[in-house]
Write a protein that holds these residues in place. Structure first.
Motif, PDB file in Angstrom:
ATOM      1  N   MET A 125      62.697   8.957  48.393  1.00 56.79           N
ATOM      2  CA  MET A 125      63.820   8.060  48.139  1.00 56.79           C
ATOM      3  C   MET A 125      65.089   8.542  48.835  1.00 56.79           C
ATOM      4  O   MET A 125      65.872   7.734  49.320  1.00 56.79           O
ATOM      5  CB  MET A 125      64.007   7.865  46.640  1.00 56.79           C
ATOM      6  CG  MET A 125      62.830   7.083  46.047  1.00 56.79           C
ATOM      7  SD  MET A 125      62.869   6.972  44.264  1.00 56.79           S
ATOM      8  CE  MET A 125      64.113   5.722  44.060  1.00 56.79           C
ATOM      9  N   LEU A 126      65.280   9.844  48.909  1.00 60.70           N
ATOM     10  CA  LEU A 126      66.439  10.370  49.640  1.00 60.70           C
ATOM     11  C   LEU A 126      66.295  10.066  51.136  1.00 60.70           C
ATOM     12  O   LEU A 126      67.285   9.771  51.808  1.00 60.70           O
ATOM     13  CB  LEU A 126      66.588  11.876  49.412  1.00 60.70           C
ATOM     14  CG  LEU A 126      67.064  12.285  48.015  1.00 60.70           C
ATOM     15  CD1 LEU A 126      67.004  13.806  47.856  1.00 60.70           C
ATOM     16  CD2 LEU A 126      68.469  11.774  47.738  1.00 60.70           C
ATOM     17  N   ALA A 127      65.067  10.085  51.636  1.00 59.27           N
ATOM     18  CA  ALA A 127      64.822   9.824  53.060  1.00 59.27           C
ATOM     19  C   ALA A 127      65.065   8.356  53.423  1.00 59.27           C
ATOM     20  O   ALA A 127      65.338   8.040  54.572  1.00 59.27           O
ATOM     21  CB  ALA A 127      63.398  10.220  53.419  1.00 59.27           C
ATOM     22  N   ARG A 128      64.994   7.454  52.426  1.00 60.39           N
ATOM     23  CA  ARG A 128      65.224   6.027  52.705  1.00 60.39           C
ATOM     24  C   ARG A 128      66.674   5.770  53.126  1.00 60.39           C
ATOM     25  O   ARG A 128      66.958   4.796  53.797  1.00 60.39           O
ATOM     26  CB  ARG A 128      64.933   5.160  51.466  1.00 60.39           C
ATOM     27  CG  ARG A 128      63.500   5.138  51.067  1.00 60.39           C
ATOM     28  CD  ARG A 128      63.151   4.062  50.081  1.00 60.39           C
ATOM     29  NE  ARG A 128      63.911   4.045  48.842  1.00 60.39           N
ATOM     30  CZ  ARG A 128      63.513   3.455  47.733  1.00 60.39           C
ATOM     31  NH1 ARG A 128      62.362   2.837  47.705  1.00 60.39           N
ATOM     32  NH2 ARG A 128      64.251   3.459  46.661  1.00 60.39           N
ATOM     33  N   GLY A 129      67.562   6.634  52.633  1.00 60.79           N
ATOM     34  CA  GLY A 129      68.965   6.529  53.032  1.00 60.79           C
ATOM     35  C   GLY A 129      69.744   5.396  52.405  1.00 60.79           C
ATOM     36  O   GLY A 129      70.782   4.993  52.921  1.00 60.79           O
ATOM     37  N   ARG A 130      69.260   4.857  51.292  1.00 64.09           N
ATOM     38  CA  ARG A 130      70.008   3.796  50.610  1.00 64.09           C
ATOM     39  C   ARG A 130      71.218   4.400  49.914  1.00 64.09           C
ATOM     40  O   ARG A 130      71.166   5.523  49.407  1.00 64.09           O
ATOM     41  CB  ARG A 130      69.127   3.088  49.575  1.00 64.09           C
ATOM     42  CG  ARG A 130      67.994   2.306  50.201  1.00 64.09           C
ATOM     43  CD  ARG A 130      67.239   1.572  49.118  1.00 64.09           C
ATOM     44  NE  ARG A 130      66.045   0.946  49.652  1.00 64.09           N
ATOM     45  CZ  ARG A 130      65.092   0.427  48.901  1.00 64.09           C
ATOM     46  NH1 ARG A 130      65.188   0.449  47.578  1.00 64.09           N
ATOM     47  NH2 ARG A 130      64.038  -0.129  49.456  1.00 64.09           N
ATOM     48  N   THR A 131      72.292   3.623  49.838  1.00 63.04           N
ATOM     49  CA  THR A 131      73.526   4.151  49.252  1.00 63.04           C
ATOM     50  C   THR A 131      73.378   4.507  47.776  1.00 63.04           C
ATOM     51  O   THR A 131      74.036   5.410  47.285  1.00 63.04           O
ATOM     52  CB  THR A 131      74.695   3.151  49.415  1.00 63.04           C
ATOM     53  OG1 THR A 131      74.294   1.893  48.854  1.00 63.04           O
ATOM     54  CG2 THR A 131      75.063   2.982  50.870  1.00 63.04           C
ATOM     55  N   ASP A 132      72.490   3.786  47.065  1.00 68.64           N
ATOM     56  CA  ASP A 132      72.326   4.072  45.632  1.00 68.64           C
ATOM     57  C   ASP A 132      71.238   5.106  45.365  1.00 68.64           C
ATOM     58  O   ASP A 132      70.895   5.376  44.226  1.00 68.64           O
ATOM     59  CB  ASP A 132      72.043   2.777  44.855  1.00 68.64           C
ATOM     60  CG  ASP A 132      70.750   2.101  45.282  1.00 68.64           C
ATOM     61  OD1 ASP A 132      70.326   2.292  46.439  1.00 68.64           O
ATOM     62  OD2 ASP A 132      70.173   1.376  44.452  1.00 68.64           O
ATOM     63  N   ASP A 133      70.686   5.692  46.427  1.00 64.67           N
ATOM     64  CA  ASP A 133      69.662   6.722  46.268  1.00 64.67           C
ATOM     65  C   ASP A 133      70.254   8.112  46.475  1.00 64.67           C
ATOM     66  O   ASP A 133      70.347   8.613  47.591  1.00 64.67           O
ATOM     67  CB  ASP A 133      68.521   6.517  47.289  1.00 64.67           C
ATOM     68  CG  ASP A 133      67.567   5.403  46.904  1.00 64.67           C
ATOM     69  OD1 ASP A 133      67.631   4.930  45.756  1.00 64.67           O
ATOM     70  OD2 ASP A 133      66.755   5.010  47.752  1.00 64.67           O
ATOM     71  N   ASN A 134      70.682   8.712  45.377  1.00 59.88           N
ATOM     72  CA  ASN A 134      71.044  10.126  45.440  1.00 59.88           C
ATOM     73  C   ASN A 134      70.210  10.817  44.369  1.00 59.88           C
ATOM     74  O   ASN A 134      69.599  10.160  43.527  1.00 59.88           O
ATOM     75  CB  ASN A 134      72.563  10.336  45.252  1.00 59.88           C
ATOM     76  CG  ASN A 134      73.053   9.841  43.908  1.00 59.88           C
ATOM     77  OD1 ASN A 134      72.583  10.292  42.867  1.00 59.88           O
ATOM     78  ND2 ASN A 134      73.989   8.902  43.916  1.00 59.88           N
ATOM     79  N   GLU A 135      70.179  12.134  44.409  1.00 64.39           N
ATOM     80  CA  GLU A 135      69.267  12.845  43.524  1.00 64.39           C
ATOM     81  C   GLU A 135      69.504  12.520  42.045  1.00 64.39           C
ATOM     82  O   GLU A 135      68.562  12.359  41.282  1.00 64.39           O
ATOM     83  CB  GLU A 135      69.366  14.360  43.769  1.00 64.39           C
ATOM     84  CG  GLU A 135      68.142  15.077  43.276  1.00 64.39           C
ATOM     85  CD  GLU A 135      67.901  16.422  43.940  1.00 64.39           C
ATOM     86  OE1 GLU A 135      67.197  17.224  43.322  1.00 64.39           O
ATOM     87  OE2 GLU A 135      68.410  16.665  45.053  1.00 64.39           O
ATOM     88  N   GLU A 136      70.754  12.360  41.665  1.00 71.25           N
ATOM     89  CA  GLU A 136      71.074  12.071  40.260  1.00 71.25           C
ATOM     90  C   GLU A 136      70.556  10.687  39.837  1.00 71.25           C
ATOM     91  O   GLU A 136      69.919  10.550  38.792  1.00 71.25           O
ATOM     92  CB  GLU A 136      72.594  12.148  40.068  1.00 71.25           C
ATOM     93  CG  GLU A 136      73.010  12.150  38.604  1.00 71.25           C
ATOM     94  CD  GLU A 136      74.510  12.365  38.463  1.00 71.25           C
ATOM     95  OE1 GLU A 136      75.131  11.569  37.753  1.00 71.25           O
ATOM     96  OE2 GLU A 136      75.032  13.335  39.053  1.00 71.25           O
ATOM     97  N   THR A 137      70.824   9.653  40.647  1.00 69.19           N
ATOM     98  CA  THR A 137      70.367   8.305  40.278  1.00 69.19           C
ATOM     99  C   THR A 137      68.848   8.202  40.346  1.00 69.19           C
ATOM    100  O   THR A 137      68.234   7.511  39.534  1.00 69.19           O
ATOM    101  CB  THR A 137      70.998   7.211  41.180  1.00 69.19           C
ATOM    102  OG1 THR A 137      70.657   7.481  42.539  1.00 69.19           O
ATOM    103  CG2 THR A 137      72.491   7.131  41.016  1.00 69.19           C
ATOM    104  N   ILE A 138      68.241   8.903  41.281  1.00 72.35           N
ATOM    105  CA  ILE A 138      66.778   8.885  41.389  1.00 72.35           C
ATOM    106  C   ILE A 138      66.160   9.518  40.144  1.00 72.35           C
ATOM    107  O   ILE A 138      65.216   8.977  39.563  1.00 72.35           O
ATOM    108  CB  ILE A 138      66.316   9.616  42.669  1.00 72.35           C
ATOM    109  CG1 ILE A 138      66.764   8.821  43.901  1.00 72.35           C
ATOM    110  CG2 ILE A 138      64.811   9.830  42.665  1.00 72.35           C
ATOM    111  CD1 ILE A 138      66.643   9.586  45.204  1.00 72.35           C
TER     112      ILE A 138
END
Length: 186
Positions: A125-138
């Motif tokens: 998910m971090l590799a997808r590079g979406r703005t809402d994908d950070n380690e905390e939200t994931i």
């Protein structure tokens, strides 16, 4: 004639949508993502979409009843006559129970669970590079999945539950999926 539904379950980033898209094309089934379905109703200003838009603008979650009503309408469309893959629904036990009551003409053929370890999901998910994908939200999404969606695996436990290892090459996962689903499709 009964209409067969295949339910795809798995944590965010497990590859459900990608595999559902490929498999639905192969078997001429409708790929129904509840998120897309909801956005379509809102964008098209349907009666259900107007209700949903008001709920979403208040920041509330759309009720299970409203989603089921949209799903019932969607399943009447031509591309769903042969069956459909549900991607993103049900997400909770009450949604699964309401899905069972949707009508006799609709049968759940199989439930596919994509299994991927949390650390691999975070990396993906971090590799997808979406703005809402950070380690905390994931991690938050994974916790919600564990709390709400994972119990569905027990709910659907039985002969028609298929587990797919979601780690590896996309093509290998797809081959495993098609092989394991074949006995459930007539």
């Amino acid at each position: 004639m009964s209409q067969g539904l295949i339910i795809f379950l798995g944590p965010p980033g497990a590859g459900k949508g990608t595999q559902a898209e490929k498999y639905s094309e192969l078997k001429s089934l409708a790929h129904i993502s509840t998120g897309v379905m909801l956005r379509d109703h809102v964008e098209n200003g349907t009666e259900l979409g107007i209700i949903a838009k008001d709920i979403l603008e208040r920041g509330d979650l759309v009720s299970d009843d409203l989603v089921i009503s949209m799903l019932q309408e969607r399943l009447k469309e031509e591309d769903a006559k042969k069956g459909a893959i549900l991607d993103g629904f049900p997400r909770t036990i009450p949604q699964a129970e309401s899905l069972q009551n949707i009508g006799e003409e609709i049968q759940i053929s199989s439930v596919v669970v994509f299994e991927v370890p949390e650390q691999i999901l975070i990396e993906r998910m971090l590799a997808r590079g979406r703005t809402d994908d950070n380690e905390e939200t994931i991690k938050q999404r994974f916790e919600v999945y564990e709390k709400e969606v994972a119990p569905l695996i027990s709910f659907y436990a039985g002969d028609n539950l298929i587990k797919i290892d979601g780690v590896g090459e996309e093509g290998d996962i797809y081959s495993d999926l098609t092989m394991k689903l074949e006995p459930y499709l007539k």
